[in-house]
Design a protein around this motif. Sequence first.
Motif, PDB file in Angstrom:
ATOM      1  N   ALA A 115     -37.306 -11.923 -39.093  1.00 44.01           N
ATOM      2  CA  ALA A 115     -36.124 -11.074 -38.754  1.00 44.01           C
ATOM      3  C   ALA A 115     -36.765  -9.811 -38.180  1.00 44.01           C
ATOM      4  CB  ALA A 115     -35.485 -10.637 -40.093  1.00 44.01           C
ATOM      5  N   ALA A 116     -37.598  -9.907 -37.327  1.00 47.35           N
ATOM      6  CA  ALA A 116     -38.120  -8.416 -36.706  1.00 47.35           C
ATOM      7  C   ALA A 116     -37.083  -8.356 -35.576  1.00 47.35           C
ATOM      8  CB  ALA A 116     -39.326  -8.654 -36.122  1.00 47.35           C
ATOM      9  N   THR A 117     -36.677  -7.201 -35.222  1.00 47.15           N
ATOM     10  CA  THR A 117     -36.083  -6.517 -34.021  1.00 47.15           C
ATOM     11  C   THR A 117     -36.760  -5.888 -33.163  1.00 47.15           C
ATOM     12  OG1 THR A 117     -35.284  -4.710 -35.355  1.00 47.15           O
ATOM     13  CG2 THR A 117     -33.960  -6.561 -35.223  1.00 47.15           C
ATOM     14  N   ALA A 118     -38.154  -5.687 -33.387  1.00 50.03           N
ATOM     15  CA  ALA A 118     -38.922  -5.024 -32.483  1.00 50.03           C
ATOM     16  C   ALA A 118     -40.552  -5.708 -32.637  1.00 50.03           C
ATOM     17  CB  ALA A 118     -39.150  -3.391 -32.830  1.00 50.03           C
ATOM     18  N   ASN A 119     -41.230  -5.696 -31.846  1.00 48.98           N
ATOM     19  CA  ASN A 119     -42.625  -6.192 -31.765  1.00 48.98           C
ATOM     20  C   ASN A 119     -43.516  -5.657 -32.801  1.00 48.98           C
ATOM     21  OD1 ASN A 119     -41.848  -7.521 -29.627  1.00 48.98           O
ATOM     22  ND2 ASN A 119     -42.973  -6.435 -27.988  1.00 48.98           N
ATOM     23  N   GLY A 120     -44.358  -6.446 -33.367  1.00 54.24           N
ATOM     24  CA  GLY A 120     -45.546  -6.031 -34.324  1.00 54.24           C
ATOM     25  C   GLY A 120     -46.506  -5.956 -33.615  1.00 54.24           C
ATOM     26  N   ALA A 121     -47.863  -5.722 -34.129  1.00 62.44           N
ATOM     27  CA  ALA A 121     -49.130  -5.904 -33.556  1.00 62.44           C
ATOM     28  C   ALA A 121     -50.198  -6.165 -34.564  1.00 62.44           C
ATOM     29  CB  ALA A 121     -49.523  -4.279 -33.087  1.00 62.44           C
ATOM     30  N   VAL A 122     -51.033  -6.955 -34.248  1.00 61.55           N
ATOM     31  CA  VAL A 122     -52.135  -7.428 -34.890  1.00 61.55           C
ATOM     32  C   VAL A 122     -53.344  -6.503 -34.535  1.00 61.55           C
ATOM     33  CG1 VAL A 122     -53.786  -9.137 -35.767  1.00 61.55           C
ATOM     34  CG2 VAL A 122     -51.576  -9.901 -35.116  1.00 61.55           C
ATOM     35  N   LYS A 123     -53.862  -5.568 -35.477  1.00 60.78           N
ATOM     36  CA  LYS A 123     -54.734  -4.276 -35.054  1.00 60.78           C
ATOM     37  C   LYS A 123     -56.022  -5.077 -35.286  1.00 60.78           C
ATOM     38  CE  LYS A 123     -53.380  -0.957 -34.177  1.00 60.78           C
ATOM     39  NZ  LYS A 123     -52.968  -0.664 -32.834  1.00 60.78           N
ATOM     40  N   ALA A 124     -56.397  -5.928 -36.208  1.00 67.56           N
ATOM     41  CA  ALA A 124     -57.753  -6.493 -36.426  1.00 67.56           C
ATOM     42  C   ALA A 124     -57.182  -7.980 -37.136  1.00 67.56           C
ATOM     43  CB  ALA A 124     -58.339  -5.697 -37.522  1.00 67.56           C
ATOM     44  N   ALA A 125     -58.254  -8.766 -36.803  1.00 64.88           N
ATOM     45  CA  ALA A 125     -58.406 -10.324 -37.510  1.00 64.88           C
ATOM     46  C   ALA A 125     -59.556 -10.766 -37.265  1.00 64.88           C
ATOM     47  CB  ALA A 125     -57.430 -11.058 -36.442  1.00 64.88           C
ATOM     48  N   TYR A 126     -59.703 -11.468 -38.177  1.00 71.93           N
ATOM     49  CA  TYR A 126     -61.103 -12.394 -38.390  1.00 71.93           C
ATOM     50  C   TYR A 126     -60.795 -13.646 -38.927  1.00 71.93           C
ATOM     51  CZ  TYR A 126     -65.383 -13.831 -41.005  1.00 71.93           C
ATOM     52  OH  TYR A 126     -66.482 -14.256 -41.313  1.00 71.93           O
ATOM     53  N   LEU A 127     -61.430 -14.798 -38.214  1.00 74.18           N
ATOM     54  CA  LEU A 127     -61.098 -16.342 -38.319  1.00 74.18           C
ATOM     55  C   LEU A 127     -62.722 -16.906 -38.461  1.00 74.18           C
ATOM     56  CD1 LEU A 127     -59.526 -18.704 -38.388  1.00 74.18           C
ATOM     57  CD2 LEU A 127     -59.727 -19.096 -36.110  1.00 74.18           C
TER      58      LEU A 127
END
Length: 134
Positions: A115-127
């Motif tokens: 339901a987002a009306t604006a972009n978000g951001a992944v600031k850090a991620a680990y896999l």
Amino acid sequence: MSQLLQCGAKSIAADVTLVTTTETIVLTSDAMPLPFITGKALIEAILSIIPGADVTGVNIRIRRGTLVTSPVVGPVWTHGGGLGAGAQTTFLAGVTDFLENVALAQYVVTAQQVAATANGAVKAAYLRTDLITG
């Protein structure tokens, strides 16, 4: 007892933009050969996300393959409640994938805002991906 065959880990070098409600690949694991006919992959993902406006949840998926359309492994990890635009939140997901007659094991972790009306951001991620006997 299982034996560790291979392990791999990746993290993002730069922010990943989550375009409104589009499912987006955040990280791709290395392709790891499976030396036996059967085995297991243990996959863990940690993502730190700043959601866009009006987000009611974030769906995290782990997919076998390298595409956003590759098969989902395990559940869709849906995180909702307490998400506000600009509020950085950490999300966790993990699965075990039972492999049979697979030459290479490779995975992506994706994120999708709800339901987002604006972009978000992944600031850090680990896999992290571990291949074990099984």
